[in-house]
Design an enzyme around this catalytic site. Structure first.
Site, PDB file in Angstrom:
ATOM      1  N   CYS A   1      11.154  -5.696   6.403  1.00 39.61           N
ATOM      2  CA  CYS A   1      10.737  -7.213   6.419  1.00 39.61           C
ATOM      3  C   CYS A   1      10.536  -8.459   6.582  1.00 39.61           C
ATOM      4  O   CYS A   1      10.220  -8.813   7.771  1.00 39.61           O
ATOM      5  CB  CYS A   1       9.254  -7.519   4.880  1.00 39.61           C
TER       6      CYS A   1
ATOM      7  N   GLU B   1       3.752  -7.983   2.728  1.00 38.09           N
ATOM      8  CA  GLU B   1       4.573  -8.504   4.094  1.00 38.09           C
ATOM      9  C   GLU B   1       4.459  -8.648   5.509  1.00 38.09           C
ATOM     10  O   GLU B   1       3.419  -9.061   6.828  1.00 38.09           O
ATOM     11  CB  GLU B   1       5.657  -9.241   4.019  1.00 38.09           C
TER      12      GLU B   1
ATOM     13  N   ILE C   1       0.692  -1.622  -0.027  1.00 39.92           N
ATOM     14  CA  ILE C   1       0.121   0.185   0.109  1.00 39.92           C
ATOM     15  C   ILE C   1       0.792   1.506  -0.482  1.00 39.92           C
ATOM     16  O   ILE C   1       1.728   0.831   1.057  1.00 39.92           O
ATOM     17  CB  ILE C   1      -0.656  -0.031   1.047  1.00 39.92           C
TER      18      ILE C   1
END
Length: 131
Positions: A88, A54, A42
């Site tokens: 992540c 993730e 996003i």
């Protein structure tokens, strides 16, 4: 990796909000008790403030009560192999074990590479509070 995990990752990728990079990414994780959580990237105009796929999947896991990740699939529309970013990798490590399998997939469903979490981030910060 089971087809259902890849299918959830690809469905999530198709929901990505990537108007700036035009680089949709999807991720789906399976917990050790069999639940599946998916997420997409996003973006916002201030690039560092967006969310990776993730991260979105992990946030769904947390909102459902948490758990440990048994395996995670990542798929990107424009690359044959998309690996989680450094941030992540650390986020995944918080909810994974060294043996958690990370599947790097192409958009057609082929697993290009599977690595263990310990291989993807061999020197993760410790996740236990020291004190």
């Amino acid at each position: 990796m089971a087809d259902d995990l890849f299918a959830k990752a690809r469905m999530a990728m198709r929901k990505a909000h990537a108007p700036y990079s035009k680089f949709p990414v999807g991720a789906a994780l399976r917990t050790t008790d069999g639940r599946i959580f998916a997420g997409c990237n996003i973006e916002v105009v201030s690039f560092p403030e967006g969310w990776c796929a993730e991260t979105t999947a992990i946030s769904h896991l947390v909102m459902d009560g948490g758990g440990k990740i048994a395996e995670l699939a990542v798929v990107a529309e424009r690359l044959p192999l998309c690996s989680p970013c450094g941030g992540c990798r650390q986020r995944i490590a918080e909810f994974a074990t060294a043996e958690t399998k990370i599947h790097l997939c192409d958009v057609e469903g082929g697993v290009k590479k599977t690595v263990a979490m310990g291989e993807l981030l061999p020197f993760a910060f410790e996740t236990e509070v020291i004190g």
